[in-house]
Design a protein around this motif. Structure first.
Motif, PDB file in Angstrom:
ATOM      1  N   ASP A   1       0.827  -1.209   0.000  1.00 21.03           N
ATOM      2  CA  ASP A   1       0.000   0.000   0.000  1.00 21.03           C
ATOM      3  C   ASP A   1       0.862   1.260   0.000  1.00 21.03           C
TER       4      ASP A   1
ATOM      5  N   ASP B   1     -10.117   9.453  -1.343  1.00 16.01           N
ATOM      6  CA  ASP B   1     -10.349   9.314  -2.784  1.00 16.01           C
ATOM      7  C   ASP B   1     -10.560   7.839  -3.104  1.00 16.01           C
ATOM      8  N   ASP B   2     -11.825   7.425  -3.184  1.00 13.62           N
ATOM      9  CA  ASP B   2     -12.138   6.015  -3.441  1.00 13.62           C
ATOM     10  C   ASP B   2     -11.641   5.562  -4.816  1.00 13.62           C
ATOM     11  N   GLY B   3     -11.694   6.454  -5.789  1.00 10.40           N
ATOM     12  CA  GLY B   3     -11.250   6.094  -7.139  1.00 10.40           C
ATOM     13  C   GLY B   3      -9.766   5.796  -7.187  1.00 10.40           C
TER      14      GLY B   3
ATOM     15  N   GLN C   1      -7.897   4.723  -4.671  1.00 11.60           N
ATOM     16  CA  GLN C   1      -7.647   3.480  -3.966  1.00 11.60           C
ATOM     17  C   GLN C   1      -8.086   2.268  -4.784  1.00 11.60           C
ATOM     18  N   GLU C   2      -9.231   2.389  -5.444  1.00 15.20           N
ATOM     19  CA  GLU C   2      -9.746   1.256  -6.220  1.00 15.20           C
ATOM     20  C   GLU C   2      -8.883   0.995  -7.452  1.00 15.20           C
ATOM     21  N   ALA C   3      -8.408   2.065  -8.102  1.00 14.97           N
ATOM     22  CA  ALA C   3      -7.605   1.904  -9.317  1.00 14.97           C
ATOM     23  C   ALA C   3      -6.301   1.168  -9.032  1.00 14.97           C
TER      24      ALA C   3
ATOM     25  N   ASP D   1      -5.823  -0.731  -6.207  1.00 13.63           N
ATOM     26  CA  ASP D   1      -6.071  -1.839  -5.275  1.00 13.63           C
ATOM     27  C   ASP D   1      -5.363  -1.596  -3.938  1.00 13.63           C
TER      28      ASP D   1
ATOM     29  N   GLN E   1      -5.567  -1.109  -0.014  1.00 15.40           N
ATOM     30  CA  GLN E   1      -6.459  -1.458   1.088  1.00 15.40           C
ATOM     31  C   GLN E   1      -6.625  -0.290   2.069  1.00 15.40           C
ATOM     32  N   LYS E   2      -5.519   0.411   2.327  1.00 11.60           N
ATOM     33  CA  LYS E   2      -5.566   1.537   3.248  1.00 11.60           C
ATOM     34  C   LYS E   2      -4.485   2.537   2.874  1.00 11.60           C
TER      35      LYS E   2
END
Length: 302
Positions: free
Chosen positions: A6, A31-33, A35-37, A39, A41-42
């Protein structure tokens, strides 16, 4: 509870966005985008990023260096050879100017400003970067260079099986560099000679007496000579080929007679068996002429 992965992913993601400071991590914590792009976790805090990167710097550097070469290897990038069928591997220390900053590790470079002196290596005429290390500005160019060169030869061999031609500037005119390159199979070299303690008049007389002399224009003569030099290193004896070129001008380009002749002494160490002019042409056609952006900031020997 934050993994190394991470931390690395967050750092790389911020760099891709053009953000190179730890404080930028605070801006993407929600920023969820982002983190999701990647991968993630934190997202680590700026304090965690700073501490983790400092503590694990050596490990992360080795992984990053290996990953860069693995990318070139897996994608099977084109690597174009020279006319001699050698793939060029240009290795050089260069300066980066950071005079107006307070970055850690800044010191005075050989170009007389505050900054860093990284060492880099590029492969092929496409100029693929196979290695780059940041170094303090005051570090001598030859310090740690042989270890870096040894590693770059391994990296280059993973990308191409073709013969390599290592080219470096006069900053690496050292016996340990020549000895390091000598035993590697399918590796030749051209290293610019540094005539810092050479007797210019003596070399001029010998080169014009024993070498090939031509006169490109009135008032200008150029002589080239190929000779063998015996050197001793760690109780062993080595012989290296040294090419010498002497340019003598008694007139300038406009026909003005000079008060004293202008004499320029140049040289190249090489393991190639090609003619002198071909060796010089191969060296001049390098990334060190400024085609690679990093090398444009280095001290040229024009």
């Amino acid at each position: 509870m934050i993994s190394h992965a991470d931390v690395v992913k967050t750092t790389l993601g911020l760099l891709c966005l053009g953000k190179n400071d730890f404080e930028a991590a605070a801006g993407i914590s929600c920023d969820d985008g982002f983190q999701e792009a990647l991968d993630i976790q934190k997202v680590p805090s700026q304090e965690t990023m700073r501490q983790r990167l400092d503590k694990q710097a050596n490990v992360f550097e080795r992984l990053a260096s290996a990953s860069s070469v693995e990318l070139l290897e897996r994608t099977q990038v084109p690597v174009t050879a020279l006319s001699t069928e050698h793939v060029p591997l240009d290795v050089e220390v260069f300066c980066r100017n950071h005079s107006d900053t307070n970055k850690e590790g800044l010191s005075r470079t050989y170009q007389d400003y505050e900054g860093y002196t990284p060492v880099g290596a590029i492969l092929g005429q496409e100029e693929w970067c196979v290695g780059l290390e940041l170094r303090p500005g005051s570090q001598h160019s030859q310090s740690g260079f042989v270890d870096f060169l040894h590693k770059m030869l391994r990296h280059a061999r993973k990308v191409t099986p073709e013969p390599l031609l290592v080219r470096t500037d006069p900053a690496h005119d050292a016996l340990e560099t020549l000895v390091e390159l000598r035993p590697h199979p399918k590796v030749n070299f051209i290293i610019r000679w540094n005539p810092r303690r050479a007797d210019i008049l003596s070399w001029r007389d010998r080169t014009f007496r024993e070498g090939r002399v031509r006169e490109p224009r009135a008032g200008k003569k150029v002589a080239s000579l190929s000779t063998w030099v015996t050197r001793h290193y760690e109780e062993r004896t080595y012989r290296f080929r040294l090419l010498i070129r002497v340019t003598e001008r008694i007139w300038d380009g406009k026909g003005q007679i000079l008060i004293r002749p202008f004499i320029k002494l140049e040289g190249w160490w090489t393991s190639l068996s090609v003619p002198e002019d071909e060796v010089i042409r191969l060296y001049d056609n390098t990334a060190k002429t400024g085609s690679w952006p990093f090398f444009r900031h280095s001290n040229r020997d024009n």
